[in-house]
Design a protein around this motif. Structure first.
Motif, PDB file in Angstrom:
ATOM      1  N   GLY A 101      -3.900   8.565   3.328  1.00 18.20           N
ATOM      2  CA  GLY A 101      -5.177   8.169   3.040  1.00 18.20           C
ATOM      3  C   GLY A 101      -5.530   6.694   3.320  1.00 18.20           C
ATOM      4  N   LYS A 102      -5.300   5.925   2.734  1.00 18.59           N
ATOM      5  CA  LYS A 102      -6.251   4.850   2.361  1.00 18.59           C
ATOM      6  C   LYS A 102      -5.523   3.964   3.417  1.00 18.59           C
ATOM      7  CE  LYS A 102      -6.134   4.234  -2.199  1.00 18.59           C
ATOM      8  NZ  LYS A 102      -5.505   3.237  -3.800  1.00 18.59           N
ATOM      9  N   LEU A 103      -4.647   3.945   4.389  1.00 19.20           N
ATOM     10  CA  LEU A 103      -3.950   3.764   5.508  1.00 19.20           C
ATOM     11  C   LEU A 103      -4.887   3.949   7.118  1.00 19.20           C
ATOM     12  CD1 LEU A 103      -0.321   3.126   5.044  1.00 19.20           C
ATOM     13  CD2 LEU A 103      -1.643   0.983   5.702  1.00 19.20           C
ATOM     14  N   LEU A 104      -5.327   5.333   6.370  1.00 17.11           N
ATOM     15  CA  LEU A 104      -6.183   5.706   7.719  1.00 17.11           C
ATOM     16  C   LEU A 104      -7.165   5.081   7.657  1.00 17.11           C
ATOM     17  CD1 LEU A 104      -6.161   8.431   9.988  1.00 17.11           C
ATOM     18  CD2 LEU A 104      -6.813  10.039   8.483  1.00 17.11           C
ATOM     19  N   LEU A 105      -8.266   4.459   6.267  1.00 20.93           N
ATOM     20  CA  LEU A 105      -8.574   4.424   6.937  1.00 20.93           C
ATOM     21  C   LEU A 105      -9.552   3.143   7.035  1.00 20.93           C
ATOM     22  CD1 LEU A 105     -10.440   6.039   3.392  1.00 20.93           C
ATOM     23  CD2 LEU A 105     -11.985   6.774   5.097  1.00 20.93           C
ATOM     24  N   LEU A 106      -7.874   2.695   6.190  1.00 21.22           N
ATOM     25  CA  LEU A 106      -7.920   0.734   6.612  1.00 21.22           C
ATOM     26  C   LEU A 106      -7.897   1.228   8.910  1.00 21.22           C
ATOM     27  CD1 LEU A 106      -5.354  -1.060   4.590  1.00 21.22           C
ATOM     28  CD2 LEU A 106      -7.540  -1.348   4.320  1.00 21.22           C
ATOM     29  N   GLU A 107      -7.719   1.944   9.526  1.00 20.50           N
ATOM     30  CA  GLU A 107      -7.393   2.008  10.413  1.00 20.50           C
ATOM     31  C   GLU A 107      -8.493   2.473  11.409  1.00 20.50           C
ATOM     32  OE1 GLU A 107      -5.165   4.087  14.252  1.00 20.50           O
ATOM     33  OE2 GLU A 107      -4.500   4.260  11.868  1.00 20.50           O
ATOM     34  N   GLU A 108      -9.371   3.043  11.021  1.00 18.32           N
ATOM     35  CA  GLU A 108     -11.114   2.958  11.437  1.00 18.32           C
ATOM     36  C   GLU A 108     -11.356   2.643  10.984  1.00 18.32           C
ATOM     37  OE1 GLU A 108     -12.278   6.402  12.223  1.00 18.32           O
ATOM     38  OE2 GLU A 108      -9.913   7.381  12.232  1.00 18.32           O
ATOM     39  N   GLN A 109     -11.309   1.792   9.768  1.00 12.04           N
ATOM     40  CA  GLN A 109     -12.787   0.509   9.863  1.00 12.04           C
ATOM     41  C   GLN A 109     -11.988  -1.036  10.699  1.00 12.04           C
ATOM     42  OE1 GLN A 109     -13.723   0.414   5.268  1.00 12.04           O
ATOM     43  NE2 GLN A 109     -11.915   1.463   5.006  1.00 12.04           N
ATOM     44  N   LYS A 110     -10.591  -0.738  11.175  1.00 13.17           N
ATOM     45  CA  LYS A 110     -10.340  -2.122  11.360  1.00 13.17           C
ATOM     46  C   LYS A 110     -10.196  -3.520  10.446  1.00 13.17           C
ATOM     47  CE  LYS A 110     -11.504  -1.404  16.125  1.00 13.17           C
ATOM     48  NZ  LYS A 110     -11.562  -0.104  16.507  1.00 13.17           N
ATOM     49  N   ILE A 118       0.939  -1.362   0.124  1.00 17.58           N
ATOM     50  CA  ILE A 118      -0.219  -0.032  -0.421  1.00 17.58           C
ATOM     51  C   ILE A 118       0.766   0.834   0.602  1.00 17.58           C
ATOM     52  CG2 ILE A 118      -1.959   1.526   1.481  1.00 17.58           C
ATOM     53  CD1 ILE A 118      -2.759  -1.405   2.054  1.00 17.58           C
ATOM     54  N   SER A 119       2.182   0.859  -0.081  1.00 18.07           N
ATOM     55  CA  SER A 119       2.954   1.908   0.483  1.00 18.07           C
ATOM     56  C   SER A 119       3.312   2.755  -0.402  1.00 18.07           C
ATOM     57  CB  SER A 119       3.866   1.909   1.810  1.00 18.07           C
ATOM     58  OG  SER A 119       4.823   1.424   1.134  1.00 18.07           O
ATOM     59  N   ASP A 120       3.730   1.957  -1.716  1.00 20.63           N
ATOM     60  CA  ASP A 120       4.307   1.925  -2.535  1.00 20.63           C
ATOM     61  C   ASP A 120       2.723   2.770  -3.778  1.00 20.63           C
ATOM     62  OD1 ASP A 120       6.444   1.203  -1.667  1.00 20.63           O
ATOM     63  OD2 ASP A 120       5.684  -0.623  -2.807  1.00 20.63           O
ATOM     64  N   MET A 121       0.997   3.140  -3.214  1.00 24.88           N
ATOM     65  CA  MET A 121       0.299   3.486  -3.846  1.00 24.88           C
ATOM     66  C   MET A 121      -0.091   4.940  -4.533  1.00 24.88           C
ATOM     67  SD  MET A 121      -2.409   0.615  -2.805  1.00 24.88           S
ATOM     68  CE  MET A 121      -2.271  -1.468  -3.595  1.00 24.88           C
ATOM     69  N   PRO A 122      -0.475   5.791  -4.816  1.00 23.19           N
ATOM     70  CA  PRO A 122      -0.708   7.196  -4.143  1.00 23.19           C
ATOM     71  C   PRO A 122      -2.365   7.552  -3.648  1.00 23.19           C
ATOM     72  CG  PRO A 122      -1.325   6.363  -7.096  1.00 23.19           C
ATOM     73  CD  PRO A 122      -1.026   5.213  -6.103  1.00 23.19           C
ATOM     74  N   PHE A 123      -2.094   8.517  -2.427  1.00 24.10           N
ATOM     75  CA  PHE A 123      -2.440   8.474  -1.696  1.00 24.10           C
ATOM     76  C   PHE A 123      -3.046   7.335  -0.409  1.00 24.10           C
ATOM     77  CE2 PHE A 123      -4.831   9.666  -5.457  1.00 24.10           C
ATOM     78  CZ  PHE A 123      -4.329  10.899  -6.173  1.00 24.10           C
ATOM     79  N   LEU A 132     -12.130   8.355  -3.562  1.00 28.48           N
ATOM     80  CA  LEU A 132     -11.548   8.849  -1.816  1.00 28.48           C
ATOM     81  C   LEU A 132     -12.101   9.611  -1.203  1.00 28.48           C
ATOM     82  CD1 LEU A 132      -9.137   8.124   0.018  1.00 28.48           C
ATOM     83  CD2 LEU A 132      -7.190   9.150  -1.143  1.00 28.48           C
ATOM     84  N   HIS A 133     -11.680  10.809  -2.243  1.00 26.70           N
ATOM     85  CA  HIS A 133     -12.422  12.492  -1.368  1.00 26.70           C
ATOM     86  C   HIS A 133     -14.166  12.259  -1.658  1.00 26.70           C
ATOM     87  CE1 HIS A 133      -8.921  14.964  -2.471  1.00 26.70           C
ATOM     88  NE2 HIS A 133      -9.141  14.165  -3.773  1.00 26.70           N
ATOM     89  N   GLN A 134     -14.856  10.851  -2.484  1.00 27.60           N
ATOM     90  CA  GLN A 134     -15.854  10.821  -2.194  1.00 27.60           C
ATOM     91  C   GLN A 134     -16.348  10.393  -0.530  1.00 27.60           C
ATOM     92  OE1 GLN A 134     -18.524   8.463  -4.860  1.00 27.60           O
ATOM     93  NE2 GLN A 134     -19.742   7.926  -3.461  1.00 27.60           N
TER      94      GLN A 134
END
Length: 546
Positions: free
Chosen positions: A342-351, A334-339, A421-423
């Motif tokens: 933001g994705k890692l933050l959402l993953l953490e929020e959703q468990k 995931i670290s090599d992906m764009p954004f 992501l923006h949505q």
């Protein structure tokens, strides 16, 4: 065989001297793969076959009370140099080499070789190429070797000097043996707290009240070196009211072999009202099989797939109904992906979970179940709230989707585009307000991600992961049909699987090889079936989302 009988005779004498009772059973040698087992010998009206005093259990507390090495072990434990599991393995390593060990009659009964993958030869391991277990075995063996070189050898030799055996050489094989003994035989024992904390007893951990309290509370100074693979995951010593759960070995009880239809269970008798022996563990008939004549008394190790059975215990079950498939998306990617942030933050929020076990039982409620019996709703996705603003309808196929929601949640997030992501952030901002009144809940974040992404991206990624898994499996050892043919020939030519079987009538197949083929064939079958489910679900998702 004569030597096995001699060992058994000394062990039985040792048990009797230490207060154990064989009431309706006897211990006897089975074969080279199973070792010793427990068999019914006569009728027992109360159903109690065997009684073992808890004083005979090898536990971290027992290690701390050893008159010669206990103080040094206590110091290591207090300083966090070892945790309770590591302490047990270190003790077993030392006791096996220690002359005149009080545990010798028991230790001599234990196996010296194992069918678990840690003991596979290089040729045996080739049979597992392409499987999760192949990589896990290589990593664990490497980590155990490093741990031995950097820590175990020095500590074990120090303890052997204290025990009066300075000439004993500690080899890696000794530690590997101790590791295997622990993982194949240790039980999670519910000790009565009155036993653990009793005073004035030769079995109490001496002046080490603090050490005992640490064990009871799970404060074990977890050794990071031992936190490797699924075998080592921290302490199992916890306190629950008047019961303290501690892992330990119980000589005698641990000779029960595994069967899914267990003939017996073990229980603890704190008061002695049931067995006549206070603070004891006893083997009790499960009442499933009538014991007339000599029959083996088995216990159940629990519902385990062949991956775990082969990794820990060294055997497999053909057509194992508890088999599972590991599906894993590496978080590093995931670290090599764009954004990525933001994705890692959402993953953490959703468990969300990027590593997932897919049990065979999930397929019973899928699109292509094996059974024709009535199916229930898929419990993996029950209760998921698909609504956020209502712009996307819930999927019509949700009750037949076999993949757990936590996995789908994570993979939706991984495959998210910039627009999606923006949505998501826009939806959440409208939901909770632009201020800092409150944070969106886990379910609200999941619903917003679902509404922005749907299922097609996540299902496409599951399809890709399963294709990759199947490719690795087949490149390592051929097709599922090839494995089935090998097992068919082995069944016909070599019915005695405990010793040797044959793959084609002239080339013998070792027991390790047979177990490997059973395991890897099961992995290919599950991959094929879950792939079929994913492809069908993807077609439905694309149709509905278009």
């Amino acid at each position: 065989m004569a030597s096995e009988e001699a060992k058994l005779e000394l062990f039985l004498q040792w048990l009797k001297i230490n207060g154990a009772e064989l009431r309706g059973c006897r211990i006897k040698y089975c074969n080279s793969s199973k070792g010793f087992g427990i068999f019914s010998s006569n009728d027992v009206p109360d159903g109690i076959f065997l009684v073992i005093p808890l004083d005979l259990a090898i536990t971290p507390m027992k290690v701390l009370e050893d008159p010669l090495i206990g103080p040094a072990c206590r110091s290591m434990f207090e300083e966090g140099e070892v945790d309770d599991r590591f302490l047990m393995m270190l003790f077993l390593t030392v006791e096996r080499l220690r002359k005149n060990s009080t545990w010798k009659p028991y230790l001599d009964m234990l196996p010296t070789e194992f069918g678990s993958t840690l003991w596979f030869t290089d040729d045996d391991l080739l049979e597992l190429k392409g499987t999760t277990l192949h990589r896990a075995t290589e990593l664990l063996k490497k980590s155990l070797k490093t741990l031995f070189d950097e820590k175990v050898k020095k500590l074990a030799e120090k303890l052997l000097v204290l025990a009066g055996n300075p000439e004993s050489e500690v080899r890696f094989e000794d530690f590997l043996w101790a590791n295997s003994i622990f993982w194949t035989r240790a039980l999670n024992i519910p000790f009565p707290s009155s036993y653990v904390f009793r005073t004035g007893s030769s079995n109490a951990p001496g002046a080490s009240t603090n050490s005992t309290e640490k064990l009871a509370n799970g404060e074990n100074g977890k050794s990071p070196e031992m936190n490797k693979s699924s075998q080592v995951s921290g302490s199992e010593s916890t306190s629950r009211g008047d019961t303290i759960w501690v892992e330990g070995l119980v000589p005698g009880i641990d000779f029960c072999n595994h069967d899914l239809k267990a003939a017996a269970t073990w229980e603890i008798d704190g008061s002695g009202s049931l067995t006549g022996t206070p603070f004891s563990m006893y083997l009790l008939s499960a009442g499933i099989i009538p014991f007339q004549g000599e029959k083996e008394i088995s216990i159940s190790y629990g519902a385990k797939g062949n991956e775990e059975l082969l990794f820990l215990y060294g055997f497999v079950i053909k057509d194992n109904s508890d088999d599972y498939l590991m599906l894993h998306y590496p978080v590093e990617a995931i670290s090599d992906m764009p954004f990525s942030e933001g994705k890692l933050l959402l993953l953490e929020e959703q468990k969300g979970e990027l590593r997932c076990l897919l049990p065979r039982s999930l397929l019973n409620n899928g699109f292509f179940p094996e059974s024709t019996s009535p199916r229930g709703t898929n419990s993996n996705n029950r209760g998921f709230d698909y609504t956020c603003s209502g712009h996307r309808k819930p999927p019509s196929y949700a009750d037949k989707l076999v993949f757990p929601e936590k996995l789908l949640t994570a993979l939706r997030t991984v495959t998210m585009t910039e627009t999606q992501l923006h949505q998501v952030y826009s939806s959440l901002e409208k939901l909770v307000g632009s201020g800092v009144e409150r944070r969106p809940s886990e379910s609200e974040v999941r619903a917003a991600v679902w509404e922005a992404c749907g299922n097609s991206g996540a299902l496409q990624l599951i399809v890709d992961l399963l294709y990759m898994k199947m490719t690795e499996l087949e490149e390592g050892s051929g097709t599922e049909a090839h494995d089935a043919e090998l097992l068919k020939k082995a069944d016909v030519v070599g019915a005695e699987r405990d010793t040797r079987c044959s793959s084609n009538g002239s080339v013998p197949m070792s027991r390790n090889a047979w177990a490997s083929v059973v395991y890897r064939r099961g992995q290919k079958e599950l991959t094929r079936r879950f792939l079929r489910e994913a492809e069908h679900a993807l077609q439905l998702a694309l149709r509905e989302e278009s």
